[in-house]
Each structure stands twice: as C-alpha cells, then as structure tokens.
Design a protein around this motif. Structure first.
Motif, PDB file in Angstrom:
ATOM      1  N   ASN A  35       0.760  -1.213   0.049  1.00 45.12           N
ATOM      2  CA  ASN A  35      -0.022  -0.061  -0.286  1.00 45.12           C
ATOM      3  C   ASN A  35       0.986   1.155  -0.008  1.00 45.12           C
ATOM      4  O   ASN A  35       0.519   2.165  -0.739  1.00 45.12           O
ATOM      5  CB  ASN A  35      -0.963  -0.056   1.063  1.00 45.12           C
ATOM      6  CG  ASN A  35      -2.015  -0.782   1.206  1.00 45.12           C
ATOM      7  OD1 ASN A  35      -2.390  -1.403   0.003  1.00 45.12           O
ATOM      8  ND2 ASN A  35      -2.692  -1.353   2.164  1.00 45.12           N
ATOM      9  N   THR A  38       2.281   1.663  -3.553  1.00 43.60           N
ATOM     10  CA  THR A  38       1.381   1.933  -4.380  1.00 43.60           C
ATOM     11  C   THR A  38       1.158   3.563  -4.616  1.00 43.60           C
ATOM     12  O   THR A  38       0.638   4.180  -3.491  1.00 43.60           O
ATOM     13  CB  THR A  38      -0.005   1.356  -4.328  1.00 43.60           C
ATOM     14  OG1 THR A  38       0.340  -0.059  -4.191  1.00 43.60           O
ATOM     15  CG2 THR A  38      -0.748   1.519  -5.484  1.00 43.60           C
ATOM     16  N   PRO A  39       1.425   4.151  -5.823  1.00 41.06           N
ATOM     17  CA  PRO A  39       1.295   5.836  -5.760  1.00 41.06           C
ATOM     18  C   PRO A  39      -0.371   6.133  -5.430  1.00 41.06           C
ATOM     19  O   PRO A  39      -1.096   5.240  -5.954  1.00 41.06           O
ATOM     20  CB  PRO A  39       1.640   6.166  -7.121  1.00 41.06           C
ATOM     21  CG  PRO A  39       2.562   5.010  -7.581  1.00 41.06           C
ATOM     22  CD  PRO A  39       2.061   3.729  -6.853  1.00 41.06           C
ATOM     23  N   GLN A  40      -0.640   7.050  -4.702  1.00 40.93           N
ATOM     24  CA  GLN A  40      -1.976   7.398  -4.160  1.00 40.93           C
ATOM     25  C   GLN A  40      -2.385   8.554  -5.382  1.00 40.93           C
ATOM     26  O   GLN A  40      -1.461   9.559  -5.603  1.00 40.93           O
ATOM     27  CB  GLN A  40      -2.001   7.898  -3.054  1.00 40.93           C
ATOM     28  CG  GLN A  40      -1.541   6.919  -1.732  1.00 40.93           C
ATOM     29  CD  GLN A  40      -2.550   5.707  -2.032  1.00 40.93           C
ATOM     30  OE1 GLN A  40      -3.749   5.710  -2.041  1.00 40.93           O
ATOM     31  NE2 GLN A  40      -1.916   4.533  -2.057  1.00 40.93           N
ATOM     32  N   PRO A  41      -3.632   8.334  -5.845  1.00 43.07           N
ATOM     33  CA  PRO A  41      -3.959   9.397  -6.812  1.00 43.07           C
ATOM     34  C   PRO A  41      -4.007  10.740  -6.151  1.00 43.07           C
ATOM     35  O   PRO A  41      -4.330  11.001  -4.774  1.00 43.07           O
ATOM     36  CB  PRO A  41      -5.347   8.903  -7.199  1.00 43.07           C
ATOM     37  CG  PRO A  41      -5.624   8.065  -6.242  1.00 43.07           C
ATOM     38  CD  PRO A  41      -4.556   7.607  -5.534  1.00 43.07           C
ATOM     39  N   THR A 118       4.420   8.111 -10.168  1.00 37.94           N
ATOM     40  CA  THR A 118       4.369   8.545  -8.935  1.00 37.94           C
ATOM     41  C   THR A 118       3.793  10.080  -9.024  1.00 37.94           C
ATOM     42  O   THR A 118       3.854  10.766  -8.021  1.00 37.94           O
ATOM     43  CB  THR A 118       5.667   8.603  -8.109  1.00 37.94           C
ATOM     44  OG1 THR A 118       6.478   9.308  -9.014  1.00 37.94           O
ATOM     45  CG2 THR A 118       6.376   7.142  -8.180  1.00 37.94           C
ATOM     46  N   ASN A 180       2.289  16.750   0.983  1.00 39.74           N
ATOM     47  CA  ASN A 180       1.647  15.270   1.170  1.00 39.74           C
ATOM     48  C   ASN A 180       0.438  15.207   0.542  1.00 39.74           C
ATOM     49  O   ASN A 180       0.207  14.273   0.006  1.00 39.74           O
ATOM     50  CB  ASN A 180       1.844  14.855   2.493  1.00 39.74           C
ATOM     51  CG  ASN A 180       3.268  14.666   3.035  1.00 39.74           C
ATOM     52  OD1 ASN A 180       4.175  14.373   2.361  1.00 39.74           O
ATOM     53  ND2 ASN A 180       3.421  14.683   4.586  1.00 39.74           N
ATOM     54  N   ASP A 181      -0.409  16.104   0.675  1.00 37.69           N
ATOM     55  CA  ASP A 181      -1.661  16.408   0.297  1.00 37.69           C
ATOM     56  C   ASP A 181      -2.066  16.421  -1.291  1.00 37.69           C
ATOM     57  O   ASP A 181      -3.049  16.465  -1.768  1.00 37.69           O
ATOM     58  CB  ASP A 181      -2.573  17.281   0.884  1.00 37.69           C
ATOM     59  CG  ASP A 181      -2.993  16.702   2.604  1.00 37.69           C
ATOM     60  OD1 ASP A 181      -2.510  15.372   2.772  1.00 37.69           O
ATOM     61  OD2 ASP A 181      -3.455  17.331   3.271  1.00 37.69           O
TER      62      ASP A 181
END
Length: 232
Positions: A35, A38-41, A118, A180-181
C-alpha cells in the motif's frame, strides 16, 4: 504409558501458534508495504494559491520587482530545464537582484509519465506553490535546489519526504500537509493546460520562455551571459 501419551504437547502447540502469528505479521507487513509503494492518486480539485507573490490567473510565482518581465515555464523532471538553469540561472538571479527584471516562475507538469506512476512532476510543481505561499523569498532557492537534486527521467522521482527536506534546506518548514496532500495538484494541471506554445512547436514544451509577455523559441536564446539583450 497411556496417560503419558495423552499428555498435551504444549511445546508443539506454542510453536504452531508462534508460526501462525509470524505468518499473520508477515502478511500485514507485506500488505502495508504494498500500500505504501502504490502511488496514491492526487486530488483533482483546483485549489488556487492565495499569496501576493503568486499571480493566480497565470500561475506565475513572482520573484523580484524589475520593470522588464521574464517568464519561465518549467517541469522539475525536464533535463533541458535543468540545462537552462545551469546555463542561465545565476544570470537570471543577478538580474532579479539588481532590479532589472521580475521573474515569473511557472511550475507545470508534462512529464508525469516519466516517473513510474508517482506523478513526480505534478507533486514537485504543487510543492513549489506550497513553498512560495509560505515564504516568497524561498521560491527561487527552492527551484535551484530542486534542479540540483533532479531525478532522472524514468525514475520514480523524489519522494514527498525528500521534497520536504529540500524545502527545509531553503528555510521553509510547516508545509508537510500541503506537500503530502498535493494541495495544488489540480491547480498545476489547470495551469499546465494554459502554457503558451513556442513558435514552431506543435504542443506544450519545457522550458518555455516569454520576454515581456512575448513567447520566444528556445533557439532565440542568446549565449549565457547576454540575456539582457533580450530586453533591448
């Protein structure tokens, strides 16, 4: 003998329990690592940065207050942008410092496809707005430091933590949530679409340079040390 045979083998039970617990912990660790890897959208909503040094309409991060205007559209993963910085960066900084020009930095994103999913270009550009909004004086040093630490095309780029370390290195902290967001990711996407096209080009490219509002072809750039001739 029969009673001895019926005795519970607690050693075997505890070994079995230990193995089961270990397997569960390994499974949890693998899932967690997957997790994390895995790049977060990134968010798509457009959050417009609000700061006196940011032209919200054009996306320019403004540095200096000179009468003439130089705008640069850059992608932090673009190797040619880094070459431009190495060739002209010190000269541009000198022109800002002596009051000759106002520099408009446009961090855009056209090379996300080169960072293994990424979205480094977008994350880096969003971070540039986080830095500029937090400390206008750090805008140019951040750009310079990002190019000094530029990752290779085709790599995963810098992590958010590494970007934050670079920001901290130029004196900007307290922007962890912003970086980060991906607070300005949607804004970066919107501004990228507004990037002017160089004469003779078929689409958006970086670096793109505008002199007093007039976009020029990169072939028109003078030799290093003579950028001032663009304003004559």
């Amino acid at each position: 003998m029969a009673q001895a045979a019926r005795k519970t083998n607690w050693f075997a039970i505890w070994v079995t329990v230990g193995v089961v617990i270990a397997l569960v912990l390994v499974t949890v660790l693998v899932v967690t690592l997957n997790n994390a890897a895995t790049p977060q959208p990134l968010p798509t909503e457009v959050n417009t940065p609000s700061a006196s040094n940011i032209d919200a309409e054009t996306g320019a991060i403004l540095v200096g207050d000179g009468e003439d205007r130089l705008d640069t559209y850059i992608d932090f993963m673009c190797p040619v942008c880094n070459q431009f910085e190495q060739m002209y960066g010190a000269e541009i900084e000198g022109m800002v410092d002596d009051g000759s020009i106002t520099l408009g930095i446009h961090p855009i994103s056209i090379l996300d496809r080169q960072s293994n999913g990424t979205q480094f270009s977008t994350r880096a550009a969003s971070a540039a707005y986080c830095v500029a909004a937090a400390d206008p004086d750090a805008s140019l040093p951040f750009l310079q430091a990002m190019f000094e630490n530029q990752p290779s095309e085709g790599s995963s780029g810098l992590t958010n933590g590494e970007i934050l370390d670079i920001a901290s290195g130029v004196g900007v902290t307290g922007i962890d949530a912003c970086v980060n967001d991906g607070t300005y990711a949607g804004y970066v996407a919107a501004m990228t679409e507004e990037t002017p096209i160089q004469p003779g080009s078929q689409g958006i490219g970086t670096p793109t340079i505008a002199v007093n509002g007039q976009v020029i072809a990169n072939s028109q750039l003078p030799p290093a040390g003579s950028l001032a001739t663009l304003f004559e």
